[in-house]
Design an enzyme around this catalytic site. Structure first.
Site, PDB file in Angstrom:
ATOM      1  N   GLU A 150       0.826  -1.216   0.000  1.00  0.00           N
ATOM      2  CA  GLU A 150       0.000   0.000   0.000  1.00  0.00           C
ATOM      3  C   GLU A 150       0.856   1.261   0.000  1.00  0.00           C
ATOM      4  OE1 GLU A 150      -2.939   1.520  -0.858  1.00  0.00           O
ATOM      5  OE2 GLU A 150      -3.952   0.030   0.422  1.00  0.00           O
ATOM      6  N   GLU A 192      12.739  16.411  -2.365  1.00  0.00           N
ATOM      7  CA  GLU A 192      14.070  15.931  -2.005  1.00  0.00           C
ATOM      8  C   GLU A 192      15.122  16.923  -2.490  1.00  0.00           C
ATOM      9  OE1 GLU A 192      14.726  12.992  -0.484  1.00  0.00           O
ATOM     10  OE2 GLU A 192      12.609  12.401  -0.422  1.00  0.00           O
ATOM     11  N   ASP A 216       8.631   8.826 -11.001  1.00  0.00           N
ATOM     12  CA  ASP A 216       8.035   8.301  -9.768  1.00  0.00           C
ATOM     13  C   ASP A 216       6.544   8.024  -9.981  1.00  0.00           C
ATOM     14  OD1 ASP A 216       8.079   8.245  -6.545  1.00  0.00           O
ATOM     15  OD2 ASP A 216       6.338   9.397  -7.195  1.00  0.00           O
ATOM     16  N   LYS A 247       4.337   4.322 -10.056  1.00  0.00           N
ATOM     17  CA  LYS A 247       3.125   4.091  -9.269  1.00  0.00           C
ATOM     18  C   LYS A 247       1.944   3.724 -10.165  1.00  0.00           C
ATOM     19  CE  LYS A 247       4.613   7.204  -5.569  1.00  0.00           C
ATOM     20  NZ  LYS A 247       4.627   8.630  -5.146  1.00  0.00           N
ATOM     21  N   GLY A 306      10.350  20.615   2.864  1.00  0.00           N
ATOM     22  CA  GLY A 306      10.472  19.169   2.973  1.00  0.00           C
ATOM     23  C   GLY A 306       9.519  18.400   2.062  1.00  0.00           C
TER      24      GLY A 306
END
Lengths: 407, 407
Positions: free
Chosen positions: A114, A175, A186, A190, A172
């Site tokens: 998950e 990165e 990324d 996914k 934050g």
């Protein structure tokens, strides 16, 4: 009587540490709810711990090392040895999925992930379980919180990309090296994982075309606002002509779309199917505590579910050329006949203009238009011809558009 | 090799028929995914079928009869006989929950009820599984599509309640007898079920105070818009002073709240917890096909999960008096000192005014105010005193408000 579930933890970075803390904090509650108490039986870091010993002494392995190796080796060996595995490793799953599922079947072990997809948004579970009986037509997802934060800031403040990125890094949300987030890779990983689940068919990261947000200019956002559109980095997996298309692009969304109101570092996924119409789920993207919470949820499932990884049920062809509507931004010389020539080239490829705005004068002259849906290959063929026109002052900028469907 | 899961169906109304159709349509896909094919082994209707025979010949019972009896008797007997039960019966679950869970434990059978709560929105599964490791602080839900449609229409068109209800009935979003929907009882039953799951503590429908939307006037919506607020029938379950409060009221929501953008006949639930921040899930409320799809998802879970109904983990005190902010609408005589008197009475109870608008003249004069949060008992004590003031031209109208928290 409460038995124990011995957990071997691989990796103790931000997420691994958050998970270890949360596990201890919630162990009593989980024991009360499930009759089994999860305990940390061993931790492998770069400098400490022995994988063989941890494997031997664990009932389940939590892999939070990231990267392909040695994560791949460890996960495969754990699954084959009949240890359940919970992982947040999207690159591993999207590039070695077939191998991992085969190992899980071989060891009759559960593979849960998950946390690899949409932060705390429980889309994996919903696809695997709630919608196991549904025939999914389409999945749309904002599955990268970094880019959604940057695009939200650019739209809100008019700041250029670099500035919004720097702000995301300060807070934050990005990165120090944000490349995999901002270039779309990324999100593509996914979407490959989600597509496999939603359509029961193998999908590899290499089959997912993607584009990032580095080239988005503030005036794209500004002009698009005039058309009532907002920009998202959107993953799409949908049935097309009996096959499947999976892709990640910056997309202008009409304001009433369920994902249009998802702002800041949030993730959200909409699943469409005839039986359910649509379900939308949203929540914060991956941070340490949120990811740890998703991992712990998987661990609870490991304790309460049977050892039955879902088999693939289909083998759909991956379709590359789909039909899309486009926003097209052209910086042109301010002279008569420019629009006519552009319209003619588009028209020859079957691309028709839905609306157009002419802006500025002289060296500021622009054509900003929204096209009706057309096969992407044809649109890009037209775009190549347009790029060669000598009245063009800069490379054309094209961004996909999802407009309201009037059904 | 594919084994069978024999399903006994109780009830063949709209939802029962839709379920039977969907089961047949999706049986192949489910068999491919789980290795087990669900087949209809018997159907009980008012005029046909024998419950004993169906029970004997089934592995799982799907209860879609509705009502308390004989549904309660059949479900209890099925569970005690070790048959898994899937039900959409919210009244049964919210009034006989303890008995049902005890029977499930006794028979080592699963009791699943996703379709009882929020249409296709998989909130039951997410609470039971994804969030089993989380410490839930609060659940907010729009869990009745009928009332959300009516309120959306009233806000959009300015129509009075009766007209929006009639429109909802024409479109099939409201029953011919809509009382359980519009008086809040349906939502209260769903919130009792959700609260039990989210907080692992027994909650009975009788412990959930509720209020409906029949008294909402178009000008409430109009004035509230001036304060930037939108109206929802909202269920809330939250920890208060070490106990639990569960309640259903019409509530004005600030525009940025995740549930504020949920319009039309949709359901949506937000779960808040420190570890996850918040998750919001939304989708269409219960219609025949959507409910059938949720039931089928539960049936798939029955096949893939172990027989372990979750035990209650806590026994929280149910708190009745909570703190709320209020919108207060007073029709008053147009004379000096009115606001001062109202403010004084409120102030004596510790209720302070956040903003106030004076509207109209003479027989149209009104005070419309938003109060800071205060204990509801104190606010209603003040309201009783205000009701008795002789310059009041009509009963005061008070509606709860959730304003943005600046954290």
């Amino acid at each position: 009587v409460t038995s124990e579930l011995r957990v071997g933890l691989l990796g103790r970075g931000t997420i691994g540490s958050a998970f270890a803390r949360l596990l201890e904090e919630r162990a009593d509650g989980i024991a009360a709810a499930t009759g089994r108490r999860p305990v940390l039986a061993g931790v492998l870091t770069r400098s400490e711990g022995d994988f063989e010993a941890i494997l031997e002494g664990s009932d389940a392995i939590v892999e939070l090392m990231g990267g392909l190796e040695p994560a791949r080796d460890h996960v495969l060996r754990a699954l084959r040895a009949g240890r359940h595995v919970v992982t947040a490793n999207k690159q591993l799953l999207s590039q070695h999925g077939d191998e991992l599922w085969a190992a899980a079947a071989e060891g009759r072990a559960q593979l849960r992930f998950e946390a690899a997809v949409a932060g705390v948004v429980p889309v994996v579970r919903v696809l695997q379980e709630s919608l196991a009986g549904a025939h999914v037509e389409r999945v749309h997802g904002i599955v990268n919180g970094t880019t959604n934060y940057i695009l939200t800031e650019m739209a809100r403040t008019g700041a250029p990309y670099e500035e919004a990125l720097a702000q995301a890094q300060r807070l934050g949300y990005a990165e120090p090296d944000p490349s995999e987030d901002v270039d779309g890779r990324d999100a593509a990983a996914k979407m490959a994982i989600l597509a496999r689940l939603a359509f029961g068919t193998p999908v590899h990261l290499d089959q997912v075309p993607y584009e990032g947000i580095e080239h988005i200019a503030p005036d794209d956002l500004e002009y698009a606002r005039e058309f009532g559109l907002g920009l998202k980095l959107l993953g799409t997996a949908e049935r097309v002509d009996g096959g499947l298309s999976v892709r990640v692009y910056p997309v202008f969304l009409y304001p009433g779309h369920p994902l249009a109101s998802v702002t800041g570092p949030f993730n959200a996924v909409t699943v469409e199917s005839e039986a359910i119409t649509e379900i939308t789920m949203s929540g914060p993207g991956a941070g340490g505590p949120q990811t740890a919470s998703a991992v712990l949820g998987d661990l609870v499932s490991v304790m309460t579910a049977q050892d039955s990884p879902r088999a693939l049920t289909d083998d759909l062809e991956i379709v590359q050329d789909v039909s899309s509507a486009f926003y097209l931004h052209l910086e042109v010389a301010d002279e008569p006949g420019v629009l006519a020539q552009v319209a003619q080239i588009l028209g020859l490829q079957g691309a028709s203009i839905k609306s157009v705005v002419q802006k500025g004068l002289g060296n500021e002259a622009r054509l900003v238009m929204v096209m009706h849906p057309v096969a992407e290959s044809k649109f890009f063929a037209a775009l190549e011809l347009i790029s060669a026109l000598d009245f063009l002052r800069a490379a054309p900028r094209a961004i996909r558009v999802i407009e309201e469907e009037f059904v």
